[in-house]
Design an enzyme around this catalytic site. Structure first.
Site, PDB file in Angstrom:
ATOM      1  N   ARG A 210       0.825  -1.206   0.000  1.00  0.00           N
ATOM      2  CA  ARG A 210       0.000   0.000   0.000  1.00  0.00           C
ATOM      3  C   ARG A 210       0.863   1.261   0.000  1.00  0.00           C
ATOM      4  O   ARG A 210       2.063   1.206   0.249  1.00  0.00           O
ATOM      5  CB  ARG A 210      -0.876   0.004   1.265  1.00  0.00           C
ATOM      6  CG  ARG A 210      -1.750  -1.235   1.398  1.00  0.00           C
ATOM      7  CD  ARG A 210      -1.833  -1.695   2.848  1.00  0.00           C
ATOM      8  NE  ARG A 210      -2.537  -2.969   2.959  1.00  0.00           N
ATOM      9  CZ  ARG A 210      -3.851  -3.082   3.075  1.00  0.00           C
ATOM     10  NH1 ARG A 210      -4.605  -2.001   3.115  1.00  0.00           N
ATOM     11  NH2 ARG A 210      -4.421  -4.268   3.152  1.00  0.00           N
ATOM     12  N   ASP A 280      -3.519   4.105   3.840  1.00  0.00           N
ATOM     13  CA  ASP A 280      -3.266   2.684   4.095  1.00  0.00           C
ATOM     14  C   ASP A 280      -4.250   1.792   3.357  1.00  0.00           C
ATOM     15  O   ASP A 280      -4.088   0.571   3.330  1.00  0.00           O
ATOM     16  CB  ASP A 280      -3.315   2.385   5.601  1.00  0.00           C
ATOM     17  CG  ASP A 280      -4.627   2.801   6.236  1.00  0.00           C
ATOM     18  OD1 ASP A 280      -4.943   4.008   6.196  1.00  0.00           O
ATOM     19  OD2 ASP A 280      -5.355   1.943   6.770  1.00  0.00           O
ATOM     20  N   ASN A 281      -5.275   2.392   2.746  1.00  0.00           N
ATOM     21  CA  ASN A 281      -6.243   1.631   1.959  1.00  0.00           C
ATOM     22  C   ASN A 281      -6.049   1.814   0.461  1.00  0.00           C
ATOM     23  O   ASN A 281      -6.947   1.495  -0.326  1.00  0.00           O
ATOM     24  CB  ASN A 281      -7.672   2.040   2.330  1.00  0.00           C
ATOM     25  CG  ASN A 281      -8.028   1.688   3.758  1.00  0.00           C
ATOM     26  OD1 ASN A 281      -7.448   0.774   4.337  1.00  0.00           O
ATOM     27  ND2 ASN A 281      -8.980   2.405   4.339  1.00  0.00           N
ATOM     28  N   ASP A 290      -9.732  -3.105   0.474  1.00  0.00           N
ATOM     29  CA  ASP A 290     -10.289  -2.713   1.777  1.00  0.00           C
ATOM     30  C   ASP A 290     -11.710  -2.180   1.662  1.00  0.00           C
ATOM     31  O   ASP A 290     -11.987  -1.005   1.882  1.00  0.00           O
ATOM     32  CB  ASP A 290      -9.379  -1.694   2.463  1.00  0.00           C
ATOM     33  CG  ASP A 290      -8.061  -2.335   2.901  1.00  0.00           C
ATOM     34  OD1 ASP A 290      -8.003  -3.570   2.953  1.00  0.00           O
ATOM     35  OD2 ASP A 290      -7.107  -1.603   3.177  1.00  0.00           O
TER      36      ASP A 290
END
Length: 535
Positions: A210, A280-281, A290
């Site tokens: 990511r 982070d997604n 996600d």
């Protein structure tokens, strides 16, 4: 290597090609408790053994991607391996370390708090990482239990496959497995937790690296590991980039910029709202990952977000997704800067991505209208349509699909023709009166003239429009119906929706009931309008 597990005299073959946990440094500690993990890309961890795993749904199409067949899917070993109850010989499951900006603020270390990479496999010349979501705690779980509930797992399983068949870059989902365990969650974060059935999804993607994988290393000044991760990523996933070139990190960033804007263009095309576009997604592959509180636009509203956590600021609203994608790319650029050591080439890649997105967005929105070229004034046509769509509550999916049925000659002579064609997309047709009706008629008149300038036959235009404007999407109320049934032990609707969503552009007359506006009962129902990150 190949891992073989025998069952009833047969053998399930998977070509194991673990790379991430062999080529990058591991966390030296094997203690599975929440902690800060430094100088490591991942931590080895063993999935939790569920009490009574049971397969609720599996995708034969995805199974074949990784080298499994129909017989494999029916085996007891399949259930145990992909619920985390049994490990394939030679594999070493791991959770990844990464950080991220959440809702615009740096959150520090995050990591795979409820995701565990089982293994990496190769089949038919392609490389896949198999990851369990909801298989137990990891060093990155913070105060959570690392588990997932049926409702969120079912939504992720169906949506992953729905997005793929819509032509949108995404991870895939191999299976949905109930654990037999109860998981306590506070659905709306309102102080009313309750036990829910637990479940696990097996996600399939080239990798789950990511933006935040690079951010955490830059934030800690772990520059040697940052270079290692960047070189690893380029070597295995960006073969067109010369791994020995001094410009390789800029070339990598530029490629991620382009794949990211392509992904978001597809989101805007079908009215998909991710809901949690934290860094982070964001996948470095430009794939949707996600799936949390996502949703599709019901009534067209550029300010809509499905996420209750984002209710106040609406940072991740539909109309803001392109800008957030670019903001996230700036975060990635900042993370790569210490090894690029120049801002100008990173900025140039960003500027190019912005320009390309603007151009492609106009082309995409015109294509949805059945127009294949760009003329002066087209921007105004698009802007006026968006104003009209919001002047009277209008279902986006139905509107664009029905719009293809308009006859150009009738639009030019009778603007009311367009309203008659799309009336089933209107939630309250009575709203079409006075100035609102005049606004719509003016737009349809302009649209008819624009189609005249394009000079395309109605049947050809309709066929092209139906190829990019889906008839079926996974509306939240549809997923909620499947959740309610599954919680009562009935999995038939999961299979029905999965089958429906593998052909979203086809007519499917037997499934016409799903080509409809959101029912009134779902307008404010939990799980059908706004959703939380609780899963």
């Amino acid at each position: 290597m190949r891992a073989n597990i025998a069952y009833d005299g047969k053998s399930m073959n998977l070509k194991i090609t673990d790379r991430f946990n062999q080529e990058l440094p591991a966390d030296e500690s094997l203690v599975n408790q929440p902690r800060q993990v430094s100088d490591a890309a991942f931590s080895f961890v063993t999935p939790r053994h569920p009490s009574a795993p049971n397969v609720l749904h599996r995708s034969l199409e995805v199974a074949r991607l990784i080298g499994l067949n129909e017989e494999d899917l029916e085996s007891d070993d399949f259930v145990e391996i992909f619920s985390g109850a049994k490990q394939l010989p030679g594999t070493k499951p791991y959770a990844m370390c990464y950080g991220g900006h959440q809702f615009g603020s740096w959150a520090g270390q995050l990591g795979d708090g409820r995701a565990i990479n089982l293994m990496e496999v190769e089949h038919a010349g392609k490389h896949w990482t198999l990851q369990l979501k909801g298989a137990g705690a990891t060093p990155y779980s913070r105060t959570a239990d690392g588990l997932a509930v049926l409702r969120s797992s079912l939504r992720e399983h169906l949506c992953s496959e729905a997005m793929y068949h819509l032509g949108i870059p995404t991870n895939r989902s191999l299976c949905l497995i109930s654990t037999g365990d109860q998981v306590v969650r506070d659905v709306l974060y309102d102080g009313h937790p309750r036990p829910e059935p637990g479940a696990i999804v097996c996600r399939v993607a080239p990798s789950f690296i990511r933006f935040g994988s690079f951010e955490i290393l830059a934030s800690r000044n772990e520059l040697k590991l940052l270079e290692m991760l960047a070189d690893y990523t380029i070597r295995h996933f960006f073969p067109k980039i010369d791994g020995s070139s001094p410009s390789r990190y800029v070339d990598f960033f530029s490629a991620v910029c382009q794949s990211t804007i392509e992904m978001v263009l597809h989101w805007q095309r079908v009215g998909f709202v991710h809901g949690v576009m934290n860094t982070d997604n964001m996948s470095i592959h430009g794939e949707t990952i996600d799936y949390g509180p996502y949703g599709w636009l019901e009534g067209f509203d550029s300010d809509w977000t499905p996420n209750t956590t984002d209710r106040s600021h609406r940072r991740y609203r539909f109309g803001n997704q392109p800008q957030i994608a670019l903001w996230n790319l700036v975060c990635l650029a900042n993370a790569l800067y210490p090894i690029v050591r120049e801002a100008a080439p990173l900025q140039a890649a960003m500027d190019q991505a912005q320009a390309d997105f603007n151009r492609k967005s106009t082309e995409m929105q015109l294509a949805k209208l059945g127009v294949t070229d760009v003329l002066p004034g087209d921007g105004e046509l698009i802007a006026q349509l968006q104003l009209a769509l919001q002047a009277a509550e209008t279902d986006m999916t139905l509107f664009y699909r029905l719009l293809g049925n308009c006859e150009r000659t009738q639009l030019e002579s009778n603007p009311s023709h367009g309203l008659e064609v799309v009336q089933d997309a209107l939630y309250e047709p009575d709203q079409l009166s006075g100035e609102v009706r005049q606004q719509w008629q003016a737009w349809f008149l302009a649209y008819g003239r624009r189609l005249g300038a394009a000079a395309m036959a109605d049947d050809i235009r309709r066929r092209q429009m139906n190829g990019i404007n889906p008839k079926y999407v996974l509306r939240n109320y549809m997923a909620q119906l499947a959740i309610d049934a599954a919680e009562e032990g009935d999995n038939a609707l999961i299979e029905e929706l999965h089958r429906l969503l593998t052909a979203p552009y086809e007519e499917q007359p037997e499934s016409e009931r799903w080509f409809a506006k959101r029912p009134d009962w779902a307008r404010h129902k939990v799980g059908c309008s706004m959703l939380s990150c609780s899963s």
